[in-house]
Design an enzyme around this catalytic site. Structure first.
Site, PDB file in Angstrom:
ATOM      1  CG  LEU A  71      17.007   1.745  82.238  1.00  0.00           C
ATOM      2  CD1 LEU A  71      18.224   1.944  83.140  1.00  0.00           C
ATOM      3  CD2 LEU A  71      15.907   2.714  82.621  1.00  0.00           C
ATOM      4  CG  ASP A  72      15.330   5.613  76.217  1.00  0.00           C
ATOM      5  OD1 ASP A  72      14.756   4.600  75.791  1.00  0.00           O
ATOM      6  OD2 ASP A  72      14.784   6.719  76.353  1.00  0.00           O
ATOM      7  NE  ARG A  73      24.972   3.355  73.056  1.00  0.00           N
ATOM      8  CZ  ARG A  73      25.668   3.048  71.962  1.00  0.00           C
ATOM      9  NH1 ARG A  73      25.076   3.010  70.797  1.00  0.00           N
ATOM     10  NH2 ARG A  73      26.963   2.793  72.048  1.00  0.00           N
ATOM     11  CB  THR A  75      18.299   6.478  80.557  1.00  0.00           C
ATOM     12  OG1 THR A  75      17.557   7.313  79.677  1.00  0.00           O
ATOM     13  CG2 THR A  75      17.760   6.623  81.972  1.00  0.00           C
ATOM     14  NE  ARG A 182      15.392  10.977  75.620  1.00  0.00           N
ATOM     15  CZ  ARG A 182      16.138  10.228  74.803  1.00  0.00           C
ATOM     16  NH1 ARG A 182      16.201   8.908  74.965  1.00  0.00           N
ATOM     17  NH2 ARG A 182      16.839  10.798  73.839  1.00  0.00           N
TER      18      ARG A 182
END
Length: 260
Positions: A71-73, A75, A182
């Site tokens: 997961l992106d930081r 998110t 995104r």
């Protein structure tokens, strides 16, 4: 206006809790509700970071854990780990084969309905991690399904209009490209609020100033996988964080009970 440090590094500054919220655990798997702002593991993206999901969870449950996806930081939401390397191979292959099921919640600028976006994305290279990579790759297939759950209009001017419209969306990635959701929302001209890389800076500033928003409004709400040992379908739901829920309340967006 100069960008903040958080904007420059595409991070969230939400403070993590002392312990991670465990959503599912058995002798092979463990899933957490990752807070926004927490890196999955050590990364050159922030060499000063002192907390990482891998180490926090290892210390919390007292055994080694292996992340099988990312997961992106900024998110929040469902992040799955396995407890042995054999299970890791099975689970990672499911993500590669795109046989898992995932859904996310996001607040986007404007009023958006329902649809399916099939829009290939160029691979995004990291200057350090991918410095030896082949940068001639063609765009990769990327498909996202989206559905509006609620809409609102906030009586605050951003740009020429006296009020601003927003939608609470369910986003279902059918492929797993870097920053896919995104980038797809940006392509549709409905960027996710709080996105400092692909979003709308004016709306981000308004949310920061009026609602004290310090994060990306993107949350991994649901994940299903096939258990590597039993073959059963495992379904994991992650409730929204208090900050996310607070912003929804502030802008009069109502979320379905299973997400609260």
């Amino acid at each position: 206006m100069l960008a903040t440090v958080a904007e420059q590094q595409d991070i969230s500054v939400e403070v993590t809790s002392p312990e991670l919220e465990i959503l599912y655990q058995d002798e092979y798997l463990v899933a957490i509700n990752k807070p926004s702002g927490l890196l999955v593991h050590r990364s050159w993206l922030d060499t000063n970071a002192t907390e990482f999901a891998v180490q926090k969870l290892r210390d919390q449950i007292g055994q080694h854990v292996y992340p099988v996806h990312r997961l992106d930081r900024p998110t929040s939401g469902v992040l799955l780990f396995v407890l042995d390397k054999d299970s890791a191979r099975h689970l990672m292959q499911q993500f590669i084969d795109q046989t898992t099921e995932k859904s996310y919640l996001a607040v986007v600028r404007g009023h958006l309905g329902e649809g399916r976006l099939d829009y290939p994305l160029k691979y995004q290279y990291d200057k350090i991690a991918d410095k030896k990579a082949d940068i001639t790759k063609p765009p990769q297939e990327a498909v996202t399904e989206y559905r509006c759950l609620a809409q609102t209009e906030v009586p605050i001017a951003v740009g020429p209009y006296a009020s601003s419209r927003y939608s609470l969306m369910e986003l279902i990635p059918k492929t797993g490209r870097k920053h896919q959701l995104r980038r797809h929302m940006k392509h549709l001209r409905h960027p996710i609020v709080g996105d400092t890389s692909h979003g709308d800076g004016k709306h981000n500033i308004m949310f920061r100033e009026h609602f004290n928003l310090q994060r990306l409004l993107l949350h991994a709400a649901y994940l299903s996988v096939i258990h590597p040992k039993t073959g059963d379908k495992i379904e994991i739901n992650a409730p929204l964080t208090s900050e996310f829920l607070s912003v929804l309340s502030d802008i009069n967006l109502t979320v379905e009970s299973q997400y609260a």
